[in-house]
Each structure stands twice: as C-alpha cells, then as structure tokens.
Design a protein around this motif. Structure first.
Motif, mmCIF file in Angstrom:
data_model
loop_
_atom_site.group_PDB
_atom_site.id
_atom_site.type_symbol
_atom_site.label_atom_id
_atom_site.label_comp_id
_atom_site.label_asym_id
_atom_site.label_seq_id
_atom_site.Cartn_x
_atom_site.Cartn_y
_atom_site.Cartn_z
ATOM 1 N N THR A 112 -0.939 4.415 -0.013
ATOM 2 C CA THR A 112 -0.968 4.659 -1.453
ATOM 3 C C THR A 112 0.055 5.710 -1.848
ATOM 4 O O THR A 112 0.790 5.564 -2.838
ATOM 5 C CB THR A 112 -2.376 5.085 -1.889
ATOM 6 O OG1 THR A 112 -3.296 4.025 -1.602
ATOM 7 C CG2 THR A 112 -2.426 5.416 -3.366
ATOM 8 N N ARG A 113 0.128 6.771 -1.042
ATOM 9 C CA ARG A 113 1.084 7.849 -1.352
ATOM 10 C C ARG A 113 2.524 7.404 -1.101
ATOM 11 O O ARG A 113 3.425 7.724 -1.880
ATOM 12 C CB ARG A 113 0.750 9.082 -0.501
ATOM 13 C CG ARG A 113 1.424 10.340 -0.974
ATOM 14 C CD ARG A 113 0.893 10.740 -2.337
ATOM 15 N NE ARG A 113 1.733 11.766 -2.951
ATOM 16 C CZ ARG A 113 2.125 11.757 -4.214
ATOM 17 N NH1 ARG A 113 1.753 10.765 -5.004
ATOM 18 N NH2 ARG A 113 2.878 12.717 -4.705
ATOM 19 N N ALA A 114 2.738 6.660 -0.016
ATOM 20 C CA ALA A 114 4.081 6.168 0.281
ATOM 21 C C ALA A 114 4.575 5.247 -0.832
ATOM 22 O O ALA A 114 5.744 5.305 -1.240
ATOM 23 C CB ALA A 114 4.092 5.446 1.623
ATOM 24 N N ASP A 115 3.690 4.400 -1.340
ATOM 25 C CA ASP A 115 4.035 3.508 -2.435
ATOM 26 C C ASP A 115 4.428 4.311 -3.672
ATOM 27 O O ASP A 115 5.418 3.999 -4.345
ATOM 28 C CB ASP A 115 2.845 2.594 -2.724
ATOM 29 C CG ASP A 115 3.081 1.663 -3.901
ATOM 30 O OD1 ASP A 115 4.121 0.983 -3.899
ATOM 31 O OD2 ASP A 115 2.233 1.623 -4.805
ATOM 32 N N ALA A 116 3.670 5.358 -3.969
ATOM 33 C CA ALA A 116 3.959 6.177 -5.147
ATOM 34 C C ALA A 116 5.290 6.903 -5.028
ATOM 35 O O ALA A 116 6.003 7.091 -6.027
ATOM 36 C CB ALA A 116 2.828 7.185 -5.366
ATOM 37 N N LEU A 117 5.660 7.290 -3.806
ATOM 38 C CA LEU A 117 6.884 8.063 -3.586
ATOM 39 C C LEU A 117 8.104 7.186 -3.335
ATOM 40 O O LEU A 117 9.228 7.684 -3.313
ATOM 41 C CB LEU A 117 6.695 8.998 -2.387
ATOM 42 C CG LEU A 117 5.667 10.118 -2.541
ATOM 43 C CD1 LEU A 117 5.484 10.838 -1.218
ATOM 44 C CD2 LEU A 117 6.098 11.097 -3.630
ATOM 45 N N GLY A 118 7.907 5.891 -3.113
ATOM 46 C CA GLY A 118 9.028 5.039 -2.758
ATOM 47 C C GLY A 118 9.527 5.309 -1.357
ATOM 48 O O GLY A 118 10.729 5.449 -1.116
ATOM 49 N N LEU A 119 8.595 5.356 -0.398
ATOM 50 C CA LEU A 119 8.924 5.641 0.998
ATOM 51 C C LEU A 119 8.444 4.470 1.854
ATOM 52 O O LEU A 119 7.247 4.173 1.883
ATOM 53 C CB LEU A 119 8.226 6.932 1.435
ATOM 54 C CG LEU A 119 8.474 7.415 2.870
ATOM 55 C CD1 LEU A 119 9.952 7.651 3.136
ATOM 56 C CD2 LEU A 119 7.672 8.699 3.126
ATOM 57 N N PRO A 120 9.330 3.771 2.556
ATOM 58 C CA PRO A 120 8.888 2.636 3.373
ATOM 59 C C PRO A 120 7.899 3.075 4.453
ATOM 60 O O PRO A 120 8.121 4.091 5.126
ATOM 61 C CB PRO A 120 10.185 2.123 4.011
ATOM 62 C CG PRO A 120 11.284 2.690 3.194
ATOM 63 C CD PRO A 120 10.778 3.990 2.651
ATOM 64 N N TYR A 121 6.829 2.303 4.620
ATOM 65 C CA TYR A 121 5.789 2.630 5.605
ATOM 66 C C TYR A 121 5.420 1.369 6.363
ATOM 67 O O TYR A 121 4.982 0.383 5.758
ATOM 68 C CB TYR A 121 4.564 3.204 4.889
ATOM 69 C CG TYR A 121 3.336 3.426 5.753
ATOM 70 C CD1 TYR A 121 3.440 3.795 7.092
ATOM 71 C CD2 TYR A 121 2.060 3.264 5.221
ATOM 72 C CE1 TYR A 121 2.320 3.999 7.880
ATOM 73 C CE2 TYR A 121 0.924 3.474 5.996
ATOM 74 C CZ TYR A 121 1.057 3.833 7.319
ATOM 75 O OH TYR A 121 -0.064 4.033 8.109
ATOM 76 N N LEU A 122 5.618 1.412 7.680
ATOM 77 C CA LEU A 122 5.165 0.327 8.546
ATOM 78 C C LEU A 122 3.900 0.793 9.249
ATOM 79 O O LEU A 122 3.940 1.656 10.136
ATOM 80 C CB LEU A 122 6.240 -0.051 9.566
ATOM 81 C CG LEU A 122 5.878 -1.186 10.536
ATOM 82 C CD1 LEU A 122 5.322 -2.398 9.810
ATOM 83 C CD2 LEU A 122 7.068 -1.558 11.394
ATOM 84 N N CYS A 123 2.766 0.226 8.837
ATOM 85 C CA CYS A 123 1.461 0.598 9.378
ATOM 86 C C CYS A 123 1.304 -0.029 10.769
ATOM 87 O O CYS A 123 1.383 -1.246 10.922
ATOM 88 C CB CYS A 123 0.359 0.135 8.436
ATOM 89 S SG CYS A 123 -1.298 0.495 9.024
ATOM 90 N N SER A 124 1.020 0.798 11.755
ATOM 91 C CA SER A 124 0.997 0.350 13.145
ATOM 92 C C SER A 124 -0.304 -0.306 13.549
ATOM 93 O O SER A 124 -0.305 -1.285 14.313
ATOM 94 C CB SER A 124 1.252 1.538 14.076
ATOM 95 O OG SER A 124 2.490 2.131 13.840
ATOM 96 N N SER A 125 -1.456 0.245 13.080
ATOM 97 C CA SER A 125 -2.697 -0.128 13.764
ATOM 98 C C SER A 125 -3.938 -0.107 12.890
ATOM 99 O O SER A 125 -5.038 -0.030 13.416
ATOM 100 C CB SER A 125 -2.899 0.814 14.963
ATOM 101 O OG SER A 125 -3.884 0.330 15.834
ATOM 102 N N ALA A 126 -3.802 -0.184 11.566
ATOM 103 C CA ALA A 126 -4.965 -0.135 10.683
ATOM 104 C C ALA A 126 -5.101 -1.462 9.957
ATOM 105 O O ALA A 126 -4.113 -2.028 9.491
ATOM 106 C CB ALA A 126 -4.831 1.005 9.668
ATOM 107 N N VAL A 127 -6.326 -1.972 9.836
ATOM 108 C CA VAL A 127 -6.522 -3.356 9.408
ATOM 109 C C VAL A 127 -7.185 -3.536 8.051
ATOM 110 O O VAL A 127 -7.269 -4.668 7.564
ATOM 111 C CB VAL A 127 -7.357 -4.132 10.463
ATOM 112 C CG1 VAL A 127 -6.662 -4.117 11.806
ATOM 113 C CG2 VAL A 127 -8.774 -3.572 10.587
ATOM 114 N N LEU A 128 -7.676 -2.495 7.430
ATOM 115 C CA LEU A 128 -8.368 -2.639 6.148
ATOM 116 C C LEU A 128 -7.519 -3.462 5.179
ATOM 117 O O LEU A 128 -6.335 -3.180 4.973
ATOM 118 C CB LEU A 128 -8.666 -1.262 5.555
ATOM 119 C CG LEU A 128 -9.658 -1.198 4.394
ATOM 120 C CD1 LEU A 128 -11.068 -1.560 4.856
ATOM 121 C CD2 LEU A 128 -9.650 0.208 3.787
#
Length: 385
Positions: A112-128
């Motif tokens: 959520t924070r990465a989206d707000a800041l415009g920062l690419p985030y590759l989530c490694s291991s969370a499934v929600l």
C-alpha cells in the motif's frame, strides 16, 4: 512522479559484493524481512539467504551495467506499521525497487505504501489476495494468491475423503481470509467448516470440540511455536482422535524447527509449498549454494528470495534504476527462475501483477523419514486451467 533522491551515505546496511567495484555508485534494492520476533525469524532467515545469494550471483557476473547491486535490509518484525515506515525510509534512500516480506498483513502494508510512493515492489512470499485495495501497476508478486493455493488445498482434503473440517484459528486478517476461502470452496462440494477459537479454547477443550463436531480433519490457522505445538501434541495423544488428519496450509511444518520441536508428533501434517516436482538446472545449483549458506535444507521461501532478485536484476539491466520504467515492465518480464519461467499477468480479483503459473504442492513430512517430504497433491497458478 518525483525524481528519486540521491544515493545514501556508504554507512547504509548493505549486502557484500563479490568483486571490487571502482566504476561508480551501486544500484540499491530495499529488502523487507522479518528478522526478530514476533516475526517468523526462521522464514526471514531463509528469505534473506535467497535474496543475498542472488545479489552475490548478480554481482559476480558484472552487476547492473558494471554497477554492483546492494541490498538495503530492514527488519519488519511482522509489524505492518514498522514495514510502512521502512518503505518510506528506503524510498528516501533512493532504492530502485523493493523486495521481500513473508507475512501477508505486513506485505499488504508495504504494498500500500509502495503504491502511494510510486516505488516498484516485488513481493517474495506473501499470499493475501488483497495486497492493495485498488489495482496497481507498482506491485507484483511471486507466490500464488491465497484464494488459489488454499482452494487447491481444499481439493486435496476432499480427495483424501475429508468433508468435515475444523479450523483452530487465531484472530488475523490472514487466518480469517483462509477460513472464508476454505468454507466457500468446500460448501459447494458438500463439505463443512467449523471454526474453533484457539484463544478461547485450551488444547483439551479443543479436542473435546473436535469430538463433538465429528471432524475428520483439523487445520492449524495459528502461530508457531504456540499455540500450534500444544494443539498438535494434545490431538496426537488423544485416543478419541487417533484417525483425525492435522493440516497446516500456511506451511509451518516446512521449517526445521517444526521437526525438532515436535518430533514424531509433527509428521504427516500436510501443508502448501511453492516448489516444482523437479527444480530447473539453475534451481539445483542454487539449492546446493543455499544449503551451504543455511547449513540446512533450504525451504521454498529461500527460493522465492532468490527468484525475486533474479527478476529485479533482469528489469534493472533492461530499464536502469528508473522506478516508473521498472513498474511498467512487469507484463514484459520473462525470466528463468529456480522454479520455472517467471512471467506476470493480471489475474481476475487480484490487484497486483501476479506470477500466474507458480508451482504448488501439498506435501507432508514422511513418518518413516521425517526429513523427507512426500508430495500428496500438485497444481499450478491461475492460468493452469
């Protein structure tokens, strides 16, 4: 989108390079990892080992256009607020992208924070499923969405003859989501789910409730080591429940501490893990290197860490450290990872870019050889059909 700030001072925590670098500044990747309690420290250690090994391999082959990759690590300790603050800090430090995190509720805060800041985030291991409230182009994910993996787990239960399922659950968005997925998927196939409050019932009372509800399977949607260890021991030693299946879809039995803590009581507990039946040649090499680094067999979480950096390094080589260009490249990724070819697509109901053919297994520890895993059921991500 604002221009990323200048690189931080050399004192920022980072991974070691494999070679000496003399041609300019590093390319920084922020890493979110649970390294202290109440985070799952063992999972965090495996995740970090995979991330660090991949950084070493990237740097050993010239880095990103002659610049070394540095991993700027922040401990989330399974705290969503701490993770969000870490994302803010890492953005200020000028990282090109974010990687990591194991706990789903923490990854959601980070996404959520990465989206707000415009920062690419590759989530490694969370499934929600709902990593962000609205669809975003800034976030992608390697593991399958919970709704898909847990439905596959429910299919395994039905195939094994279990339609009266009890879940021992603690309060959590993640556990509540898992319970809802199981209940909805089983209901249309003639199955039932009874939810037992693991905080209100002690292990003895929980065993009584299992008998009263005539459950044939108990799923542990609780923390490890407690209350999971106490529940498993009580159920295993209750003669009324000799035939009941104990399951742990979230993967607690994957790690060595499960086996060392529970011994024979911890075998034959099916769980989800995200590995193929056979690793790729890269995966075989990485497995050996991870085993040396961890001094034990690597979990699927370690492979997720390695694949995260493999993807981001490919994007950085193609697009540089420009955050907007990295985020725009998710649909064009085609990387050979340790567990297969990684490509991202849009999946209905999922708000982030998703690796849609993640390998999925239901496995357990073999009663005859607890260090060996038996494959009970297999599947792949959403596009498998």
């Amino acid at each position: 989108m604002s221009t990323p700030p200048s690189p931080p001072s050399p004192s920022a925590p980072s991974s070691p390079s494999a070679v000496e670098w003399t041609d300019g500044s590093s390319v920084r990747i922020g890493a979110l990892v649970p390294l202290t309690r109440p985070g799952w420290v063992e999972a965090g250690r495996h995740l970090l080992a995979g991330l660090e090994l991949a950084v070493r391999d990237v740097n050993g082959t010239g880095g990103i256009g002659g610049r070394p990759v540095e991993l700027v690590v922040r401990d989330t300790a399974a705290d969503p607020q701490r993770a969000a603050a870490a994302v803010d800090e890492l953005a200020r430090l000028g990282v090109a992208a974010l990687a990591g995190e194991y706990h789903s509720v923490v990854a959601r805060a980070a996404a959520t924070r990465a989206d707000a800041l415009g920062l690419p985030y590759l989530c490694s291991s969370a499934v929600l499923d709902a990593l962000t409230e609205e669809p975003t182009d800034w976030v992608a994910r390697l593991p399958p969405a919970q709704s898909h993996g847990w439905r596959l787990y429910a299919d395994f239960l039905l195939g094994a003859g279990h339609s009266r399922i009890a879940v021992a659950a603690e309060p959590s968005v993640y556990w509540a989501s898992g319970t809802r997925i199981l209940r909805n998927h089983l209901a249309v196939r003639g199955g039932t789910v009874v939810e037992l409050d693991a905080r209100a019932l002690d292990p003895t009372a929980l065993c009584d409730a299992l008998v009263d509800n005539r459950a044939t399977a108990l799923l542990l949607l609780v923390g490890f080591p407690e209350p999971a260890v106490s529940i498993v021991r009580s159920v295993r030693h209750d003669p009324r429940l000799a035939e009941i299946l104990i399951g742990a879809p979230a993967g607690q039995p994957e790690f060595a501490t499960w086996a060392t803590t529970l011994g024979d009581d911890g075998v034959a507990v099916p769980f989800l893990r995200y590995l193929p039946e056979r690793l790729s040649p890269l995966g075989v090499r990485v497995e050996a290197a991870l085993r040396d680094r961890l001094a034990e067999a690597p979990s699927f979480v370690a492979f997720e860490g390695y694949d995260t950096i493999a993807v981001l390094a490919d994007q950085l080589r193609s697009h540089g450290a420009d955050r907007a260009r990295i985020a725009a490249s998710w649909p064009h990724v085609a990387v050979e990872g340790t567990r297969g070819r990684i490509q991202f697509s849009r999946t209905p109901g999922i708000s982030v870019w998703q690796w849609a053919r993640t390998p999925i297994q239901v496995v357990d520890r073999d009663p005859e050889e607890p260090d060996r895993f038996r494959t009970l059921h297999t599947g792949r991500g959403e596009t498998a059909g």
